[in-house]
Design a protein around this motif. Structure first.
Motif, PDB file in Angstrom:
ATOM      1  N   SER A  17     118.311 -92.944  49.019  1.00  0.00           N
ATOM      2  CA  SER A  17     119.414 -93.720  49.585  1.00  0.00           C
ATOM      3  C   SER A  17     120.192 -92.894  50.602  1.00  0.00           C
ATOM      4  CB  SER A  17     120.372 -94.178  48.482  1.00  0.00           C
ATOM      5  OG  SER A  17     119.728 -95.013  47.547  1.00  0.00           O
ATOM      6  N   ARG A  19     123.985 -93.543  53.138  1.00  0.00           N
ATOM      7  CA  ARG A  19     125.048 -94.429  53.594  1.00  0.00           C
ATOM      8  C   ARG A  19     125.470 -94.001  54.986  1.00  0.00           C
ATOM      9  NH1 ARG A  19     131.138 -95.931  51.466  1.00  0.00           N
ATOM     10  NH2 ARG A  19     131.634 -93.855  52.309  1.00  0.00           N
ATOM     11  N   GLN A  82     124.942 -99.229  53.585  1.00  0.00           N
ATOM     12  CA  GLN A  82     124.357 -98.609  52.405  1.00  0.00           C
ATOM     13  C   GLN A  82     122.876 -98.951  52.388  1.00  0.00           C
ATOM     14  OE1 GLN A  82     125.718 -96.546  49.951  1.00  0.00           O
ATOM     15  NE2 GLN A  82     123.590 -96.360  49.294  1.00  0.00           N
TER      16      GLN A  82
END
Length: 126
Positions: A17, A19, A82
């Motif tokens: 991930s 952001r 995100q």
């Protein structure tokens, strides 16, 4: 005149991930829609996500639906992206831009956005 500066890109493994943030200058950030687009090497710029001026309405490109989430904080003049469950095909330079017309909202149409930043590189390794 609202200008944007993107940040938060980097190198991540598939499934990871990131952001991204897009900080805008100027006092009129809160009246414009914001959009994220990306451009991979040798490809045209592609729509990723957009959000209307109030944050109520959001839209996503088909390739990122269910994995990416766009949001905004008008008090901080910032829009976020995100990105979860990243894939190698998400590798690109990511750009944010603001809507051309105050209070108007058009998802996905690149010509409806302006004020392109320098972009931030996202690289996803397999």
């Amino acid at each position: 005149q609202v200008q944007q500066v993107e940040s938060g890109g980097g190198l991540v493994q598939a499934g990871g991930s990131l952001r991204l943030s897009c900080a805008a200058s100027g006092r009129t950030f809160s009246i414009y829609a914001m959009g994220w687009f990306r451009q991979a090497p040798g490809k045209e710029r592609e729509f990723v996500a957009s959000i209307n001026y109030s944050g109520i309405h959001t839209d996503y490109g088909d390739s990122v639906k269910g994995r990416f989430t766009i949001s905004r904080d008008n008090a901080k003049n910032t829009v976020y992206l995100q990105m979860n469950n990243l894939k190698p095909e998400d590798t690109a330079v990511y750009y944010c831009a603001r809507g051309v017309v105050a209070y108007a909202y058009t998802a996905g149409r690149e010509s409806s956005y302006t004020g392109w930043g320098q972009g931030t590189q996202v690289t996803v390794s397999s």
